[in-house]
Scaffold this motif. Structure first.
Motif, PDB file in Angstrom:
ATOM      1  N   GLY A 193       0.798  -1.219   0.000  1.00  0.00           N
ATOM      2  CA  GLY A 193       0.000   0.000   0.000  1.00  0.00           C
ATOM      3  C   GLY A 193       0.829   1.266   0.000  1.00  0.00           C
ATOM      4  O   GLY A 193       0.276   2.368   0.081  1.00  0.00           O
ATOM      5  N   GLN A 194       2.148   1.147  -0.109  1.00  0.00           N
ATOM      6  CA  GLN A 194       3.023   2.310  -0.122  1.00  0.00           C
ATOM      7  C   GLN A 194       3.120   2.897  -1.535  1.00  0.00           C
ATOM      8  O   GLN A 194       2.881   2.204  -2.526  1.00  0.00           O
ATOM      9  N   PRO A 195       3.476   4.176  -1.635  1.00  0.00           N
ATOM     10  CA  PRO A 195       3.639   4.776  -2.969  1.00  0.00           C
ATOM     11  C   PRO A 195       4.654   3.994  -3.796  1.00  0.00           C
ATOM     12  O   PRO A 195       5.685   3.542  -3.278  1.00  0.00           O
ATOM     13  N   ALA A 196       4.336   3.823  -5.063  1.00  0.00           N
ATOM     14  CA  ALA A 196       5.223   3.094  -5.960  1.00  0.00           C
ATOM     15  C   ALA A 196       5.449   3.904  -7.228  1.00  0.00           C
ATOM     16  O   ALA A 196       4.529   4.533  -7.756  1.00  0.00           O
ATOM     17  N   TRP A 197       6.663   3.853  -7.673  1.00  0.00           N
ATOM     18  CA  TRP A 197       7.095   4.444  -8.944  1.00  0.00           C
ATOM     19  C   TRP A 197       7.068   5.961  -8.921  1.00  0.00           C
ATOM     20  O   TRP A 197       7.797   6.565  -8.131  1.00  0.00           O
ATOM     21  N   VAL A 198       6.253   6.633  -9.688  1.00  0.00           N
ATOM     22  CA  VAL A 198       6.420   8.061  -9.958  1.00  0.00           C
ATOM     23  C   VAL A 198       5.793   8.913  -8.852  1.00  0.00           C
ATOM     24  O   VAL A 198       4.653   8.696  -8.472  1.00  0.00           O
ATOM     25  N   VAL A 199       6.549   9.910  -8.374  1.00  0.00           N
ATOM     26  CA  VAL A 199       6.024  10.889  -7.414  1.00  0.00           C
ATOM     27  C   VAL A 199       6.570  12.260  -7.774  1.00  0.00           C
ATOM     28  O   VAL A 199       7.787  12.433  -7.834  1.00  0.00           O
ATOM     29  N   PRO A 200       5.701  13.268  -7.997  1.00  0.00           N
ATOM     30  CA  PRO A 200       4.262  13.116  -8.202  1.00  0.00           C
ATOM     31  C   PRO A 200       3.964  12.862  -9.679  1.00  0.00           C
ATOM     32  O   PRO A 200       4.754  13.225 -10.541  1.00  0.00           O
ATOM     33  N   LEU A 201       2.819  12.256  -9.952  1.00  0.00           N
ATOM     34  CA  LEU A 201       2.340  12.127 -11.327  1.00  0.00           C
ATOM     35  C   LEU A 201       1.272  13.184 -11.546  1.00  0.00           C
ATOM     36  O   LEU A 201       0.258  13.207 -10.852  1.00  0.00           O
ATOM     37  N   THR A 202       1.491  14.072 -12.500  1.00  0.00           N
ATOM     38  CA  THR A 202       0.571  15.183 -12.722  1.00  0.00           C
ATOM     39  C   THR A 202      -0.821  14.681 -13.090  1.00  0.00           C
ATOM     40  O   THR A 202      -1.826  15.265 -12.666  1.00  0.00           O
ATOM     41  N   TRP A 203      -0.899  13.624 -13.861  1.00  0.00           N
ATOM     42  CA  TRP A 203      -2.187  13.053 -14.259  1.00  0.00           C
ATOM     43  C   TRP A 203      -2.965  12.582 -13.030  1.00  0.00           C
ATOM     44  O   TRP A 203      -4.181  12.752 -12.942  1.00  0.00           O
ATOM     45  N   SER A 204      -2.293  11.987 -12.044  1.00  0.00           N
ATOM     46  CA  SER A 204      -2.976  11.578 -10.811  1.00  0.00           C
ATOM     47  C   SER A 204      -3.620  12.780 -10.137  1.00  0.00           C
ATOM     48  O   SER A 204      -4.783  12.727  -9.693  1.00  0.00           O
ATOM     49  N   HIS A 205      -2.870  13.860 -10.035  1.00  0.00           N
ATOM     50  CA  HIS A 205      -3.410  15.060  -9.385  1.00  0.00           C
ATOM     51  C   HIS A 205      -4.560  15.652 -10.198  1.00  0.00           C
ATOM     52  O   HIS A 205      -5.527  16.174  -9.628  1.00  0.00           O
ATOM     53  N   ALA A 206      -4.476  15.568 -11.529  1.00  0.00           N
ATOM     54  CA  ALA A 206      -5.573  16.063 -12.363  1.00  0.00           C
ATOM     55  C   ALA A 206      -6.851  15.273 -12.107  1.00  0.00           C
ATOM     56  O   ALA A 206      -7.944  15.850 -12.003  1.00  0.00           O
ATOM     57  N   MET A 207      -6.738  13.966 -11.996  1.00  0.00           N
ATOM     58  CA  MET A 207      -7.928  13.153 -11.750  1.00  0.00           C
ATOM     59  C   MET A 207      -8.521  13.442 -10.372  1.00  0.00           C
ATOM     60  O   MET A 207      -9.743  13.383 -10.190  1.00  0.00           O
ATOM     61  N   LEU A 208      -7.680  13.739  -9.389  1.00  0.00           N
ATOM     62  CA  LEU A 208      -8.186  14.127  -8.069  1.00  0.00           C
ATOM     63  C   LEU A 208      -9.006  15.399  -8.167  1.00  0.00           C
ATOM     64  O   LEU A 208     -10.127  15.492  -7.647  1.00  0.00           O
ATOM     65  N   VAL A 209      -8.463  16.396  -8.846  1.00  0.00           N
ATOM     66  CA  VAL A 209      -9.163  17.678  -8.998  1.00  0.00           C
ATOM     67  C   VAL A 209     -10.480  17.477  -9.736  1.00  0.00           C
ATOM     68  O   VAL A 209     -11.529  18.003  -9.327  1.00  0.00           O
ATOM     69  N   LEU A 210     -10.463  16.717 -10.817  1.00  0.00           N
ATOM     70  CA  LEU A 210     -11.684  16.515 -11.594  1.00  0.00           C
ATOM     71  C   LEU A 210     -12.734  15.755 -10.791  1.00  0.00           C
ATOM     72  O   LEU A 210     -13.931  16.073 -10.862  1.00  0.00           O
ATOM     73  N   THR A 211     -12.317  14.774 -10.016  1.00  0.00           N
ATOM     74  CA  THR A 211     -13.272  14.013  -9.212  1.00  0.00           C
ATOM     75  C   THR A 211     -13.914  14.897  -8.152  1.00  0.00           C
ATOM     76  O   THR A 211     -15.137  14.852  -7.941  1.00  0.00           O
ATOM     77  N   VAL A 212     -13.106  15.702  -7.479  1.00  0.00           N
ATOM     78  CA  VAL A 212     -13.642  16.611  -6.461  1.00  0.00           C
ATOM     79  C   VAL A 212     -14.632  17.590  -7.088  1.00  0.00           C
ATOM     80  O   VAL A 212     -15.731  17.823  -6.559  1.00  0.00           O
ATOM     81  N   LEU A 213     -14.267  18.179  -8.214  1.00  0.00           N
ATOM     82  CA  LEU A 213     -15.151  19.154  -8.855  1.00  0.00           C
ATOM     83  C   LEU A 213     -16.439  18.501  -9.342  1.00  0.00           C
ATOM     84  O   LEU A 213     -17.526  19.089  -9.227  1.00  0.00           O
ATOM     85  N   ASP A 214     -16.334  17.298  -9.884  1.00  0.00           N
ATOM     86  CA  ASP A 214     -17.544  16.588 -10.314  1.00  0.00           C
ATOM     87  C   ASP A 214     -18.516  16.415  -9.147  1.00  0.00           C
ATOM     88  O   ASP A 214     -19.724  16.691  -9.274  1.00  0.00           O
ATOM     89  N   LEU A 215     -18.009  15.952  -8.022  1.00  0.00           N
ATOM     90  CA  LEU A 215     -18.877  15.689  -6.873  1.00  0.00           C
ATOM     91  C   LEU A 215     -19.393  16.980  -6.241  1.00  0.00           C
ATOM     92  O   LEU A 215     -20.541  17.040  -5.785  1.00  0.00           O
ATOM     93  N   LEU A 216     -18.562  18.004  -6.240  1.00  0.00           N
ATOM     94  CA  LEU A 216     -19.018  19.300  -5.719  1.00  0.00           C
ATOM     95  C   LEU A 216     -20.173  19.840  -6.552  1.00  0.00           C
ATOM     96  O   LEU A 216     -21.166  20.345  -6.009  1.00  0.00           O
ATOM     97  N   GLU A 217     -20.029  19.761  -7.870  1.00  0.00           N
ATOM     98  CA  GLU A 217     -21.064  20.290  -8.751  1.00  0.00           C
ATOM     99  C   GLU A 217     -22.374  19.517  -8.625  1.00  0.00           C
ATOM    100  O   GLU A 217     -23.441  20.036  -8.969  1.00  0.00           O
ATOM    101  N   LYS A 218     -22.287  18.303  -8.129  1.00  0.00           N
ATOM    102  CA  LYS A 218     -23.496  17.513  -7.905  1.00  0.00           C
ATOM    103  C   LYS A 218     -23.987  17.627  -6.462  1.00  0.00           C
ATOM    104  O   LYS A 218     -24.894  16.881  -6.046  1.00  0.00           O
ATOM    105  N   GLY A 219     -23.386  18.544  -5.707  1.00  0.00           N
ATOM    106  CA  GLY A 219     -23.829  18.795  -4.342  1.00  0.00           C
ATOM    107  C   GLY A 219     -23.545  17.674  -3.374  1.00  0.00           C
ATOM    108  O   GLY A 219     -24.289  17.481  -2.402  1.00  0.00           O
ATOM    109  N   GLN A 220     -22.425  16.952  -3.593  1.00  0.00           N
ATOM    110  CA  GLN A 220     -22.146  15.771  -2.786  1.00  0.00           C
ATOM    111  C   GLN A 220     -21.172  16.014  -1.636  1.00  0.00           C
ATOM    112  O   GLN A 220     -20.714  15.078  -1.008  1.00  0.00           O
ATOM    113  N   PHE A 221     -20.846  17.292  -1.381  1.00  0.00           N
ATOM    114  CA  PHE A 221     -20.029  17.616  -0.199  1.00  0.00           C
ATOM    115  C   PHE A 221     -20.767  18.649   0.641  1.00  0.00           C
ATOM    116  O   PHE A 221     -21.519  19.461   0.122  1.00  0.00           O
TER     117      PHE A 221
END
Length: 645
Positions: A617-645
């Protein structure tokens, strides 16, 4: 040079330079004058010479226990070190000053023991300027109290906020390790060292010192920058740097989920976007390079249209309109005359080492350009991008397989196999639709009708050729190119295949169906919206993704069945891709579970890796991966726009 560690703990930078550091503040890599290349550090060590001890205690050695964190909402890194073989505590604060080619390393050293201790700080610097180990010069300049290392128009000045007690140019490693430097002032060598007296520290007392690294295209410019930094001092430079990052984050769309851990990771992601984006050109790298010799991969410090489509969409939706527009202006300049984009680029637009054409790149960039317009409705931007839309769409129309109606064989988004892939086809469909929408908006009706018709025809072929009722899911692709041995073995197991003549008379061995479950099949809905998330075929495919790709021990989603890259681990971005699908489908609880899996697997410094070790369960390979951070931002914004926070 010896191979450097793959896994880094932290990064600092300012879009002009980028540094990767280990968990004990080891300065492992320094990219300048661009953040993609070259990497200029061979070895860079900091340590203490302690009276009564036989050798220098280097901070990167195992005897130092470390704790590392960023100052909140900044790219200022703090590393706290406690010696296990001595009674010394060292706190190192590292940052790059915004807008300058200047790195600051501030150390506060404290005597945690019961007796007085006399200390000296040593710096050993061995450079490989321009990623080359020859033709260097190292000079100590007494008038500047600086170690000057240079080659051609790369000039590095190491200095502190006080005079050096000792210095050595060339052949300095052994003497630095012994804590006694020989005063050689000039050497045609890659290395040098400096030492500063920290005095006699009584128990509980501290001393602080600031080291500067000033970089420039000439000695004079680097020296002027160094002198200015000394005049301003550490406190002012730190305050200005923290103020810069505060202002940068203030430009973003406000996000409050009610969970500060998630909100902090969201803000950290925005900072990563800035660090990974080139100040001059606006292009971004997938990650700081860590495998320069391609020992286990093909490298990451390049700009891909694939990664950029997701990253720039996240940047756009987070509110950084101009940063996104700058990327698309760069992309328009990098575009080939035939309308395609290459697999990946250096940040100045030069083509980078690659495997071959990856057709989803061209579709993704066109899709992203339209998404930018759709967010801000600036007609001038659309008109500026029109030549790119036109060239790109015409290329995509002509890049079709007459037999299947799908895009011709090219590399898949993972760059591991050649064929006609579902994800690639959907990206092409999205690119054609984007170009048609742009043409309609700008009044080019003939082009709009032709491109929309081509997209509709492609969409029909995707559904005809790539949906498989027997598997009850979409295929990963068709016409999968394999070598002769694999072809013979798999057709011998009953799979259907075909041997096609190549352009030069060679034989191309193709399997007619690629039925491997792959997370990229979610691209049917997220982000390209080819089919709605409640389409029964999409639902069945998403269920297969979750069933076959969930990592059994630590959770998270793998890329595809039997993925062997770096051990076949779950990926942050794949897990968040599934989270976005569940959010689009209205399965908000499951979407949040997947989102928080990613949050739980951030690094100790709040960065998102590419992969999570499937056993630990520890971080493996690339740190940081920009694409990973992009998906985090998009997921948060998607859920916010749907009123899920």
């Amino acid at each position: 040079m010896e191979r450097k560690p793959y896994l880094m703990s932290a990064v600092i930078g300012n879009s002009r330079l980028l540094a990767s550091l280990g968990k004990r503040a080891e300065l492992e890599r320094l990219f300048w004058p661009r953040i993609d290349t070259p990497q200029n550090i061979g070895r860079n060590w900091l340590g203490l010479a302690i009276d009564g001890q036989p050798r220098t205690s280097w901070f990167h050695e195992d005897q130092w226990q470390s704790h590392q964190y960023y100052l909140p909402d900044s790219a200022v890194l703090v590393t706290v070190l406690q010696g296990s073989e001595n009674s010394i505590k060292a706190e190192i604060t590292d940052f790059a000053v915004p807008g300058r080619d200047l790195l600051v390393r501030h150390l506060q050293v404290t005597n945690t023991g019961a007796a007085d201790q006399r200390l000296r700080l040593l710096l050993f610097s061995q450079l490989q300027i321009g990623e080359y180990g020859r033709y260097h010069t190292t000079i100590f300049r007494p008038q500047a109290e600086a170690l000057w290392q240079f080659k051609q128009n790369y000039h590095f000045l190491w200095a502190a906020d006080r005079p050096a007690q000792q210095f050595q140019c060339g052949g300095a490693m052994m003497n630095a390790d012994n804590g006694q430097l020989s005063p050689v002032m000039h050497a045609m060598a890659t290395d040098g060292a400096m030492a500063w007296d920290l005095g006699l520290l009584a128990p509980g007392h501290s001393n602080a010192i600031t080291i500067f690294l000033s970089l420039g295209p000439s000695y004079e410019l680097a020296l002027a920058q160094l002198e200015k930094a000394r005049e301003e001092g550490y406190a002012a430079l730190l305050a200005a740097t923290r103020s810069y990052w505060k202002g940068y984050l203030a430009q973003a769309k406000p996000v409050q989920t009610g969970d500060e851990r998630l909100d902090a990771l969201y803000r950290r992601s925005l900072i990563v976007f800035s660090l990974m984006t080139d100040a001059e050109h606006g292009s971004m790298i997938a990650a700081p390079e860590f495998d320069e010799d391609f020992t286990r991969c093909g490298g990451y410090a390049y700009c891909w249209g694939r990664d950029a489509a997701f990253i720039t969409y996240a940047i756009d939706r987070a509110g950084y309109k101009e940063a996104a527009a700058r990327f698309y202006r760069w992309a328009a300049k990098a575009q080939n005359a035939d309308g395609s984009w290459e697999q990946r680029y250096y940040l100045d637009g030069a083509i980078a080492p690659n495997w071959g054409l990856q057709i989803d790149e061209t579709g993704s960039v066109l899709w992203g350009m339209w998404q930018h317009y759709a967010l801000y409705r600036e007609r001038a931007f659309l008109a500026e991008m029109w030549p790119s839309f036109k060239k790109g769409a015409e290329f995509l129309i002509n890049f079709r397989d007459a037999e299947t109606g799908l895009p011709q064989p090219s590399f898949d988004l993972w760059e591991e196999r050649c064929g006609e892939h579902t994800y690639s086809a959907v990206a092409v469909w999205a690119g054609l639709m984007a170009a048609a929408d742009a043409a309609t908006t700008l009044g080019y009706q003939e082009e709009a009708e032709r491109w929309r018709q081509a997209a509709e025809e492609l969409g029909q072929r995707i559904q005809e050729k790539l949906w498989h009722p027997g598997y009850n899911r979409f295929l990963r692709g068709v016409k999968l190119c394999v070598n002769r041995e694999e072809y013979q073995w798999r057709t011998g197991q009953g799979e259907k295949g075909v041997i096609l003549p190549g352009e030069r008379g060679q034989m191309i061995y193709c399997l007619q169906e690629d039925a491997v479950v792959d997370v990229s099949l979610l691209g049917l809905t997220v982000p390209f919206a080819f089919l709605p998330p409640d389409d029964p075929r999409v639902e069945a495919t998403a269920q297969a993704v979750e069933q076959f790709l969930t990592s059994p021990r630590v959770g998270g989603i793998k890329r595809y069945e039997n993925d062997h890259y770096i051990g076949g681990n779950p990926w942050i971005l794949c897990t968040l891709w599934l989270a976005q699908y569940h959010g689009a489908r209205g399965n908000y609880q499951r979407a949040k579970e997947l989102l928080y899996w990613a949050v739980d697997h951030q690094t100790a410094t709040g960065l998102l890796p590419e992969q999570v070790d499937r056993e630990t369960g520890q971080p493996a390979w690339v740190v940081p991966l920009t694409w990973s951070h992009a998906m985090l931002v998009l997921t948060v914004l998607d859920l916010l726009e749907k009123g899920q926070f």
